[in-house]
Write an enzyme that holds these catalytic residues in place. Structure first.
Site, PDB file in Angstrom:
ATOM      1  N   ASP A  97      -5.849  -5.621  -4.568  1.00 47.01           N
ATOM      2  CA  ASP A  97      -5.445  -4.244  -4.267  1.00 47.01           C
ATOM      3  C   ASP A  97      -3.974  -3.989  -4.616  1.00 47.01           C
ATOM      4  O   ASP A  97      -3.597  -2.920  -5.093  1.00 47.01           O
ATOM      5  CB  ASP A  97      -5.607  -3.917  -2.774  1.00 47.01           C
ATOM      6  CG  ASP A  97      -6.842  -4.482  -2.116  1.00 47.01           C
ATOM      7  OD1 ASP A  97      -7.350  -5.502  -2.587  1.00 47.01           O
ATOM      8  OD2 ASP A  97      -7.281  -3.903  -1.112  1.00 47.01           O
ATOM      9  N   ASP A 154       0.828  -1.215   0.000  1.00 48.12           N
ATOM     10  CA  ASP A 154       0.000   0.000   0.000  1.00 48.12           C
ATOM     11  C   ASP A 154       0.864   1.268   0.000  1.00 48.12           C
ATOM     12  O   ASP A 154       0.459   2.296  -0.548  1.00 48.12           O
ATOM     13  CB  ASP A 154      -0.917   0.026   1.226  1.00 48.12           C
ATOM     14  CG  ASP A 154      -2.050  -0.982   1.141  1.00 48.12           C
ATOM     15  OD1 ASP A 154      -2.287  -1.520   0.041  1.00 48.12           O
ATOM     16  OD2 ASP A 154      -2.691  -1.235   2.175  1.00 48.12           O
ATOM     17  N   HIS A 177       1.058  -9.248  -0.008  1.00 50.49           N
ATOM     18  CA  HIS A 177       0.453  -7.924   0.102  1.00 50.49           C
ATOM     19  C   HIS A 177       1.147  -7.083   1.175  1.00 50.49           C
ATOM     20  O   HIS A 177       1.388  -5.892   0.977  1.00 50.49           O
ATOM     21  CB  HIS A 177      -1.044  -8.031   0.402  1.00 50.49           C
ATOM     22  CG  HIS A 177      -1.767  -6.726   0.283  1.00 50.49           C
ATOM     23  ND1 HIS A 177      -1.842  -6.031  -0.902  1.00 50.49           N
ATOM     24  CD2 HIS A 177      -2.406  -5.959   1.200  1.00 50.49           C
ATOM     25  CE1 HIS A 177      -2.507  -4.899  -0.704  1.00 50.49           C
ATOM     26  NE2 HIS A 177      -2.855  -4.837   0.559  1.00 50.49           N
ATOM     27  N   GLY A 218     -12.218  -3.233  -8.643  1.00 49.82           N
ATOM     28  CA  GLY A 218     -11.932  -1.885  -9.146  1.00 49.82           C
ATOM     29  C   GLY A 218     -10.446  -1.578  -9.150  1.00 49.82           C
ATOM     30  O   GLY A 218      -9.903  -1.045 -10.123  1.00 49.82           O
ATOM     31  N   TYR A 254       0.980 -10.275   6.148  1.00 50.19           N
ATOM     32  CA  TYR A 254       0.040 -11.164   5.450  1.00 50.19           C
ATOM     33  C   TYR A 254       0.835 -12.125   4.562  1.00 50.19           C
ATOM     34  O   TYR A 254       0.827 -12.023   3.334  1.00 50.19           O
ATOM     35  CB  TYR A 254      -0.949 -10.357   4.600  1.00 50.19           C
ATOM     36  CG  TYR A 254      -1.827  -9.405   5.392  1.00 50.19           C
ATOM     37  CD1 TYR A 254      -2.376  -9.794   6.607  1.00 50.19           C
ATOM     38  CD2 TYR A 254      -2.111  -8.129   4.918  1.00 50.19           C
ATOM     39  CE1 TYR A 254      -3.179  -8.924   7.340  1.00 50.19           C
ATOM     40  CE2 TYR A 254      -2.916  -7.252   5.650  1.00 50.19           C
ATOM     41  CZ  TYR A 254      -3.438  -7.659   6.856  1.00 50.19           C
ATOM     42  OH  TYR A 254      -4.237  -6.802   7.576  1.00 50.19           O
TER      43      TYR A 254
END
Length: 414
Positions: free
Chosen positions: A180, A125, A169, A258, A173
């Protein structure tokens, strides 16, 4: 008799007086000018600017995007500021550039150290805000921004992977690929390689590794029957949310899909024309578009859990819808998708405007019915059930919706 007469006259006089006062009040009310609310956001602008100005109004400091109480380096400001960079390129208005610059200027010190970022956490992220630096460095030539990008690139070089090469990720994890992650890391990695890696062999290695992430997510997460992709895949199959045979999570989450769509259309901006991976990603994008269109609601919107629109508790969700709209519009504009998907994008966009976008008296634009957050595992544990996805907080103006809404608005020129 006289007393009665005087009382009657007095009552009549009071009545006339009251009527007269009422009439006077009525006249005064009509004469008073209607109070006008000053427009913070002009309504004669395109929706991209109207939403961007609304975000700046809500969060005057770019580091506080996503309702943060303190400045932090994370993916949501990176998403909105990537959209802001496109608005700046379309309008050449200084306030948009200044807003972007403020984020990097606040969080990156003179040595290129990124405040609140931890390389050790190996969190995909955190790569997303690197897009801000890819935008700023060519303009500013500030060495600290280049050093910060090099740090983010070094994370991707050391990111732990599954046995077949898929990025975990996050370090916390293990053995897990999430949809994502492809949006968080791959557009940055591809453009960084394109612009800053001089060694051609190394550059090619990065391109190949980027394409591999898409190959693996297709291999492990795609449901052959529906064409939709599961939110997460656990190679170890140890997670409670993971199917014990496939390792997949249970559901097709709107925003997860998305993220994946936006990853494909954005990576194609930077992957060289002659790289064999381009045709594969374009093929994946077309399969994706067909599957996503099949589960579009008649309103033009998409459901939080994509394929269960008629299930009680499910709802039409803004962030995933905005992401799909952007993916389809850009896919057609770039020639990756057939023209028919522009109709899908326009139907979705109109659905957003009619159902989920509201405008305040001062012109500030709101995007409503956004899922605030969703993930898998962690503490408290997120089990990936239908009840979990529909039970997460719903709020307005989540940046994971406003950013894609701005980008979709630009692609559709609305």
């Amino acid at each position: 008799m006289k007393t009665t007469k005087y009382i009657a006259l007095f009552t009549l006089a009071l009545g006339l007086s009251a009527t007269s006062c009422k009439d006077a009040k009525k006249e005064n009310t009509q004469e008073e000018p209607t109070a006008t609310v000053e427009k913070v956001v002009p309504e004669n602008l395109k929706w991209s600017e109207r939403m961007m100005l609304s975000e700046i109004h809500r969060f005057p400091e770019a580091t506080k995007l996503d309702f943060a109480t303190r400045a932090r380096w994370t993916y949501t400001p990176g998403l909105v500021l990537s959209a802001c960079a496109r608005v700046y390129e379309a309008t050449d208005k200084q306030e948009y550039y200044d807003y972007i610059y403020d984020y990097a200027d606040t969080l990156i010190d003179s040595t290129g150290t990124i405040d609140t970022y931890s390389l050790e956490k190996q969190n995909l992220d955190m790569i997303k805000s690197g897009d801000v630096l890819l935008f700023l460095y060519p303009i500013t030539k500030e060495e600290r921004f280049l050093k910060a990008m090099q740090t983010l690139d070094s994370q991707l070089e050391s990111q732990p992977t599954t046995s077949d090469g898929g990025y975990w990720h996050k370090k916390i994890y293990p053995y897990q690929m999430w949809l994502d992650g492809l949006y968080m890391a791959e557009p940055f990695h591809t453009k960084y390689a394109n612009d800053y890696i001089q060694d051609e062999t190394k550059k090619e290695e990065i391109y190949n590794h980027v394409v591999l992430q898409f190959d693996l997510i297709q291999k492990h997460s795609r449901d052959e029957a529906s064409g939709l992709l599961y939110h997460g895949w656990d190679e170890s199959k140890e997670q409670k949310w993971a199917n014990k045979e496939t390792g997949n999570s249970q559901h097709f989450w709107s925003r997860g899909m998305g993220w994946y769509g936006m990853a494909m259309v954005d990576v194609l901006d930077f992957l060289p024309e002659n790289h064999p991976g381009r045709e594969k990603i374009i093929k994946y994008l077309n399969q994706y578009a067909e599957a996503v269109t099949k589960v579009q609601d008649e309103s033009g919107l998409w459901w939080q859990v994509l394929d269960q629109g008629d299930r009680e508790g499910n709802y039409l969700e803004a962030t995933g819808t905005s992401m799909f709209t952007y993916t389809f519009a850009k896919g057609v504009n770039k020639g990756y998708l057939p023209e028919k998907y522009l109709e899908v994008a326009n139907k979705a966009y109109n659905g957003l405007l009619e159902n989920l976008v509201t405008v305040e008296e001062n012109g500030v634009v709101n995007l409503n019915q956004c899922c605030a957050v969703a993930g898998l595992g962690g503490n408290p544990y997120r089990d990936g059930s239908f009840e979990y996805y529909i039970g997460e907080k719903i709020r307005a103006n989540d940046p994971k919706g406003t950013g894609p809404f701005i980008m979709a608005s630009l692609e559709l020129n609305k």
